[in-house]
Design a protein around this motif. Structure first.
Motif, PDB file in Angstrom:
ATOM      1  N   LYS A  22       0.847  -1.189   0.000  1.00  0.00           N
ATOM      2  CA  LYS A  22       0.000   0.000   0.000  1.00  0.00           C
ATOM      3  C   LYS A  22       0.883   1.240   0.000  1.00  0.00           C
ATOM      4  CE  LYS A  22      -3.832   0.354   2.318  1.00  0.00           C
ATOM      5  NZ  LYS A  22      -4.913   0.303   1.324  1.00  0.00           N
ATOM      6  N   THR A  23       0.535   2.197  -0.845  1.00  0.00           N
ATOM      7  CA  THR A  23       1.263   3.455  -0.889  1.00  0.00           C
ATOM      8  C   THR A  23       0.523   4.559  -0.133  1.00  0.00           C
ATOM      9  OG1 THR A  23       0.194   3.983  -3.005  1.00  0.00           O
ATOM     10  CG2 THR A  23       2.342   2.891  -3.093  1.00  0.00           C
ATOM     11  N   SER A  24      -0.771   4.349   0.083  1.00  0.00           N
ATOM     12  CA  SER A  24      -1.613   5.261   0.857  1.00  0.00           C
ATOM     13  C   SER A  24      -2.916   4.508   1.127  1.00  0.00           C
ATOM     14  CB  SER A  24      -1.876   6.569   0.095  1.00  0.00           C
ATOM     15  OG  SER A  24      -2.519   6.317  -1.132  1.00  0.00           O
ATOM     16  N   ARG A  25      -3.908   5.191   1.628  1.00  0.00           N
ATOM     17  CA  ARG A  25      -5.157   4.492   1.964  1.00  0.00           C
ATOM     18  C   ARG A  25      -5.756   3.771   0.755  1.00  0.00           C
ATOM     19  NH1 ARG A  25     -10.674   6.946   4.788  1.00  0.00           N
ATOM     20  NH2 ARG A  25     -11.842   4.974   4.716  1.00  0.00           N
ATOM     21  N   TYR A  26      -5.737   4.407  -0.419  1.00  0.00           N
ATOM     22  CA  TYR A  26      -6.365   3.811  -1.599  1.00  0.00           C
ATOM     23  C   TYR A  26      -5.370   3.456  -2.702  1.00  0.00           C
ATOM     24  CZ  TYR A  26     -10.644   5.467   0.612  1.00  0.00           C
ATOM     25  OH  TYR A  26     -11.670   5.681   1.501  1.00  0.00           O
ATOM     26  N   GLY A  27      -4.106   3.703  -2.472  1.00  0.00           N
ATOM     27  CA  GLY A  27      -3.102   3.361  -3.473  1.00  0.00           C
ATOM     28  C   GLY A  27      -2.375   2.078  -3.111  1.00  0.00           C
ATOM     29  N   PHE A  28      -2.157   1.210  -4.101  1.00  0.00           N
ATOM     30  CA  PHE A  28      -1.393  -0.016  -3.868  1.00  0.00           C
ATOM     31  C   PHE A  28      -0.808  -0.496  -5.189  1.00  0.00           C
ATOM     32  CE2 PHE A  28      -5.465  -1.669  -5.249  1.00  0.00           C
ATOM     33  CZ  PHE A  28      -5.155  -2.810  -5.985  1.00  0.00           C
ATOM     34  N   HIS A  29       0.208  -1.336  -5.085  1.00  0.00           N
ATOM     35  CA  HIS A  29       0.759  -1.949  -6.290  1.00  0.00           C
ATOM     36  C   HIS A  29       1.368  -3.297  -5.932  1.00  0.00           C
ATOM     37  CE1 HIS A  29       5.166  -0.801  -5.665  1.00  0.00           C
ATOM     38  NE2 HIS A  29       4.540  -0.202  -4.675  1.00  0.00           N
ATOM     39  N   LEU A  30       1.547  -4.111  -6.950  1.00  0.00           N
ATOM     40  CA  LEU A  30       2.077  -5.459  -6.792  1.00  0.00           C
ATOM     41  C   LEU A  30       3.600  -5.401  -6.793  1.00  0.00           C
ATOM     42  CD1 LEU A  30       1.219  -8.536  -6.815  1.00  0.00           C
ATOM     43  CD2 LEU A  30       1.515  -8.444  -9.287  1.00  0.00           C
ATOM     44  N   ILE A  31       4.231  -6.000  -5.765  1.00  0.00           N
ATOM     45  CA  ILE A  31       5.693  -5.972  -5.705  1.00  0.00           C
ATOM     46  C   ILE A  31       6.308  -7.364  -5.850  1.00  0.00           C
ATOM     47  CG2 ILE A  31       5.763  -3.875  -4.314  1.00  0.00           C
ATOM     48  CD1 ILE A  31       6.416  -5.649  -1.882  1.00  0.00           C
ATOM     49  N   CYS A  32       5.488  -8.422  -5.790  1.00  0.00           N
ATOM     50  CA  CYS A  32       6.012  -9.778  -5.954  1.00  0.00           C
ATOM     51  C   CYS A  32       4.897 -10.705  -6.417  1.00  0.00           C
ATOM     52  CB  CYS A  32       6.597 -10.293  -4.636  1.00  0.00           C
ATOM     53  SG  CYS A  32       7.162 -12.014  -4.696  1.00  0.00           S
ATOM     54  N   GLU A  33       5.219 -11.601  -7.333  1.00  0.00           N
ATOM     55  CA  GLU A  33       4.261 -12.617  -7.776  1.00  0.00           C
ATOM     56  C   GLU A  33       5.020 -13.905  -8.080  1.00  0.00           C
ATOM     57  OE1 GLU A  33       0.431 -13.023 -10.726  1.00  0.00           O
ATOM     58  OE2 GLU A  33       2.105 -11.777 -11.393  1.00  0.00           O
ATOM     59  N   GLN A  34       4.597 -15.000  -7.471  1.00  0.00           N
ATOM     60  CA  GLN A  34       5.198 -16.305  -7.715  1.00  0.00           C
ATOM     61  C   GLN A  34       4.098 -17.337  -7.938  1.00  0.00           C
ATOM     62  OE1 GLN A  34       7.817 -17.150  -4.395  1.00  0.00           O
ATOM     63  NE2 GLN A  34       9.416 -15.785  -5.157  1.00  0.00           N
ATOM     64  N   LYS A  35       4.412 -18.343  -8.724  1.00  0.00           N
ATOM     65  CA  LYS A  35       3.415 -19.352  -9.066  1.00  0.00           C
ATOM     66  C   LYS A  35       4.092 -20.712  -9.188  1.00  0.00           C
ATOM     67  CE  LYS A  35       0.613 -20.837 -13.021  1.00  0.00           C
ATOM     68  NZ  LYS A  35       0.241 -20.560 -14.412  1.00  0.00           N
ATOM     69  N   SER A  36       3.379 -21.754  -8.770  1.00  0.00           N
ATOM     70  CA  SER A  36       3.857 -23.118  -8.968  1.00  0.00           C
ATOM     71  C   SER A  36       2.673 -24.001  -9.357  1.00  0.00           C
ATOM     72  CB  SER A  36       4.504 -23.664  -7.694  1.00  0.00           C
ATOM     73  OG  SER A  36       4.945 -24.995  -7.892  1.00  0.00           O
ATOM     74  N   LYS A  37       2.901 -24.847 -10.333  1.00  0.00           N
ATOM     75  CA  LYS A  37       1.855 -25.749 -10.800  1.00  0.00           C
ATOM     76  C   LYS A  37       1.814 -26.974  -9.887  1.00  0.00           C
ATOM     77  CE  LYS A  37      -0.106 -26.931 -15.236  1.00  0.00           C
ATOM     78  NZ  LYS A  37       0.140 -26.893 -16.686  1.00  0.00           N
ATOM     79  N   ILE A 317      -3.995   5.575 -10.438  1.00  0.00           N
ATOM     80  CA  ILE A 317      -3.624   6.992 -10.399  1.00  0.00           C
ATOM     81  C   ILE A 317      -3.049   7.345  -9.031  1.00  0.00           C
ATOM     82  CG2 ILE A 317      -4.514   9.354 -10.427  1.00  0.00           C
ATOM     83  CD1 ILE A 317      -4.551   8.398 -13.195  1.00  0.00           C
ATOM     84  N   THR A 318      -3.751   6.895  -7.990  1.00  0.00           N
ATOM     85  CA  THR A 318      -3.317   7.196  -6.619  1.00  0.00           C
ATOM     86  C   THR A 318      -1.934   6.636  -6.344  1.00  0.00           C
ATOM     87  OG1 THR A 318      -5.623   7.160  -5.862  1.00  0.00           O
ATOM     88  CG2 THR A 318      -3.925   6.995  -4.174  1.00  0.00           C
ATOM     89  N   SER A 319      -1.713   5.381  -6.743  1.00  0.00           N
ATOM     90  CA  SER A 319      -0.420   4.742  -6.516  1.00  0.00           C
ATOM     91  C   SER A 319       0.696   5.450  -7.284  1.00  0.00           C
ATOM     92  CB  SER A 319      -0.488   3.272  -6.927  1.00  0.00           C
ATOM     93  OG  SER A 319       0.764   2.637  -6.792  1.00  0.00           O
ATOM     94  N   LEU A 320       0.430   5.840  -8.522  1.00  0.00           N
ATOM     95  CA  LEU A 320       1.430   6.559  -9.321  1.00  0.00           C
ATOM     96  C   LEU A 320       1.817   7.879  -8.661  1.00  0.00           C
ATOM     97  CD1 LEU A 320       0.340   6.075 -13.056  1.00  0.00           C
ATOM     98  CD2 LEU A 320       2.537   5.482 -12.051  1.00  0.00           C
ATOM     99  N   LEU A 321       0.823   8.636  -8.220  1.00  0.00           N
ATOM    100  CA  LEU A 321       1.107   9.922  -7.590  1.00  0.00           C
ATOM    101  C   LEU A 321       1.835   9.728  -6.265  1.00  0.00           C
ATOM    102  CD1 LEU A 321      -2.231  11.817  -8.333  1.00  0.00           C
ATOM    103  CD2 LEU A 321      -0.027  12.122  -9.458  1.00  0.00           C
ATOM    104  N   ASP A 322       1.496   8.645  -5.547  1.00  0.00           N
ATOM    105  CA  ASP A 322       2.186   8.351  -4.282  1.00  0.00           C
ATOM    106  C   ASP A 322       3.649   7.999  -4.511  1.00  0.00           C
ATOM    107  OD1 ASP A 322      -0.181   8.647  -2.877  1.00  0.00           O
ATOM    108  OD2 ASP A 322      -0.629   6.499  -2.825  1.00  0.00           O
ATOM    109  N   ARG A 323       3.894   7.157  -5.503  1.00  0.00           N
ATOM    110  CA  ARG A 323       5.239   6.610  -5.694  1.00  0.00           C
ATOM    111  C   ARG A 323       6.171   7.554  -6.454  1.00  0.00           C
ATOM    112  NH1 ARG A 323       4.864   1.523  -8.832  1.00  0.00           N
ATOM    113  NH2 ARG A 323       2.719   2.077  -9.341  1.00  0.00           N
ATOM    114  N   PHE A 324       5.616   8.254  -7.438  1.00  0.00           N
ATOM    115  CA  PHE A 324       6.479   9.083  -8.271  1.00  0.00           C
ATOM    116  C   PHE A 324       6.526  10.540  -7.822  1.00  0.00           C
ATOM    117  CE2 PHE A 324       5.813   5.317 -10.765  1.00  0.00           C
ATOM    118  CZ  PHE A 324       7.056   5.100 -11.318  1.00  0.00           C
ATOM    119  N   LYS A 325       5.674  10.873  -6.853  1.00  0.00           N
ATOM    120  CA  LYS A 325       5.745  12.158  -6.162  1.00  0.00           C
ATOM    121  C   LYS A 325       6.093  13.331  -7.079  1.00  0.00           C
ATOM    122  CE  LYS A 325       7.033  10.140  -1.712  1.00  0.00           C
ATOM    123  NZ  LYS A 325       6.861   8.740  -2.127  1.00  0.00           N
ATOM    124  N   PRO A 326       5.198  13.696  -7.973  1.00  0.00           N
ATOM    125  CA  PRO A 326       5.455  14.862  -8.836  1.00  0.00           C
ATOM    126  C   PRO A 326       5.822  16.077  -7.991  1.00  0.00           C
ATOM    127  CG  PRO A 326       3.472  13.725  -9.526  1.00  0.00           C
ATOM    128  CD  PRO A 326       3.879  13.109  -8.234  1.00  0.00           C
TER     129      PRO A 326
END
Length: 507
Positions: A22-37, A317-326
């Protein structure tokens, strides 16, 4: 809500781990994904649902690896859910208790309706859709949710899954044609119980089968945008494609542009997929790259918001503005930029005449106009284009993503980047409209950068745009002179030029 949350989803066919930050209350992004069959349900459907040693071993080793990853990423919270194979297994509870003892991981077995509900929570928040039926074909079940006006109305689960169908029919019969006939009867009998109100023209495809087929269609049609989420297609156009896959030999699957790791169950999955689409009367499919895992995450994240993002909030949009901090991060100044753009768009309607139908895209682009400067101020517009193209995932159509990204790419003299326009022309507004939007976007940015606290108004008549400002716009004047125009027109700036007198300098 924990800053980093790990979600594990144990299905009949695959086990997946995702970690969201989570980058803020409504901002989030995926930082890891793993899969096994893991194929934890392998052999179970022939053994009255009992989990078999081979699948159990693969599942344990996968979960053990997942726990190491979660520790490495320092996730604050871990949620693990299991679906069809474990809920069908008489020895499922033994497996759950064993995993808890050995790995310290609590597994929550969810029923088909809960599984469908999680998929619906994810899609209604993260796709540009308000009315549809979600369809998630897993290894052991096919789960559906009815969404109307953005609300989850009902859910339904069928004991139809790719692994289940394969083991019950296709692994038993020597003749694939005979297995296909028996499997089809089995499917049709199951479909009779689907409530009538689930019939719909639009289906949201969730899960491996839907995604694999969509990727195949994208390759088959030379789809120009490499983005699966929100990809859509008309069902009638690909009925023959689906039918050919179900009757194909294993070797013959290569010609359908399908991923090799799906060859073992894609024919069974496609048979279920096309049968349910037909039964529901689906005319169009929109593909979802989100599902149960995102639904579990959002159930935690949006507890206080009735499981729905507030109006006007977009998590990408929220996550981008949180992370890239214009660098312009004061809300009043950002609003002033969007106000300038809106007023200019309104004044120029006499020429554009599009009823401001691209107002939202223009506003989004103006919101994000400085994200590229986080990397470097040099060629920041190019950085912004690529950042937006990759990161604008949730709640947007592909057309909206491309228009916003292309507006961010505009900078300086030219209004159109011709190679990009040529590549994505079928997704974009008419060329002349795009030129106007680029002009409005670029002019707004130039005016705002020159004096972002000025009160700026516009007048347009006789192909002359007059810009009035209560503060100097000296730095903008030269750049605006060089700016390409959509049509021949004059731009006149009337601002407050305050030059103090200095007798020694002759001023």
């Amino acid at each position: 809500m924990a800053k980093r949350t790990a979600i594990i989803d144990i299905g009949s066919n695959s086990a997946r781990l995702v970690i969201f930050e989570k980058t803020s209350r409504y901002g989030f992004h995926l930082i890891c994904e793993q899969k096994s069959k893991v194929r934890i349900g392998e052999g179970a459907y022939e053994q009255n649902g009992y989990l078999q040693p081979a699948g159990i071993r693969r599942a344990f080793l996968t979960l053990q690896s997942f726990m190491h990853t979660i520790e490495k990423y320092q996730a604050h919270k871990t949620i693990c859910v299991a679906t069809s194979a474990l809920r069908d297994a008489p020895n499922g509870d033994i497996f759950v208790n064993w995993i808890k003892k050995e790995l310290g991981l609590s597994i929550k077995i969810i029923d088909g309706k809960k599984e469908a509900n999680y998929g619906a929570i994810a899609t209604k928040n993260l796709l540009p859709v308000t009315d549809a039926v979600t369809l998630d074909i897993g290894g052991g079940s096919s789960d559906m949710a009815l969404i109307q006006n953005g609300q989850i109305i009902d859910t339904y689960s069928l004991n139809l899954g790719t692994v289940r169908l394969k083991e019950l029919f296709f692994d038993k019969e020597n003749s694939r044609k005979e297995a296909h006939r028996k499997a089809k009867i089995y499917i049709e009998n199951a479909l009779e119980d689907i409530p009538e109100h689930f019939h719909t023209p639009l289906v949201i495809g969730i899960g491996g089968t839907a995604r694999t087929l969509s990727k195949g269609i994208m390759k088959k049609t030379d789809y120009p945008l490499d983005k699966l989420h929100a990809f859509s297609y008309e069902v009638d156009a690909f009925k023959a494609y689906f039918n050919d896959i179900t009757f194909s030999s294993a070797k013959g699957l290569k010609k359908f542009n399908l991923k090799k790791n799906r060859y073992d169950t894609i024919r069974e999955g496609t048979l279920i997929w096309k049968s349910i689409l037909k039964h529901l009367g689906a005319q169009k499919v929109i593909t979802s790259a989100v599902g149960v895992r995102e639904g579990v995450f959002l159930e935690q994240s949006l507890k206080q918001d009735n499981l729905t993002f507030p109006k006007g909030i977009n998590p990408s949009i929220t996550s981008l503005l949180d992370r890239f901090k214009p660098y312009v991060n004061i809300e009043s100044k950002k609003k002033n930029k969007r106000r300038i753009g809106t007023n200019l768009y309104t004044v120029l309607q006499v020429e554009i005449q599009d009823k401001k139908c691209y107002q939202r895209e223009l506003q989004w682009a103006l919101k994000l106009s400085n994200i590229g400067t986080t990397l470097t101020i040099y060629k920041s517009h190019q950085h912004a284009f690529y950042i937006a193209l990759q990161e604008l995932n949730y709640g947007f159509t592909h057309q909206e993503i491309l228009l916003v990204s292309l507006l961010l790419r505009m900078h300086g003299k030219e209004l159109l980047h011709k190679p990009l326009f040529k590549s994505f022309e079928s997704f974009l507004p008419p060329k002349q409209t795009l030129l106007w939007l680029s002009f409005i976007y670029t002019l707004t940015v130039l005016l705002h950068e020159a004096s972002n606290s000025a009160t700026i108004t516009f007048e347009y008549a006789n192909r002359t745009l007059r810009i009035f400002s209560d503060k100097p716009l000296y730095l903008a004047k030269e750049k605006i002179k060089m700016l390409e125009k959509p049509i021949p027109l004059a731009v006149i700036i009337e601002d407050e030029e305050r030059l103090p007198k200095c007798k020694e300098l002759g001023i």
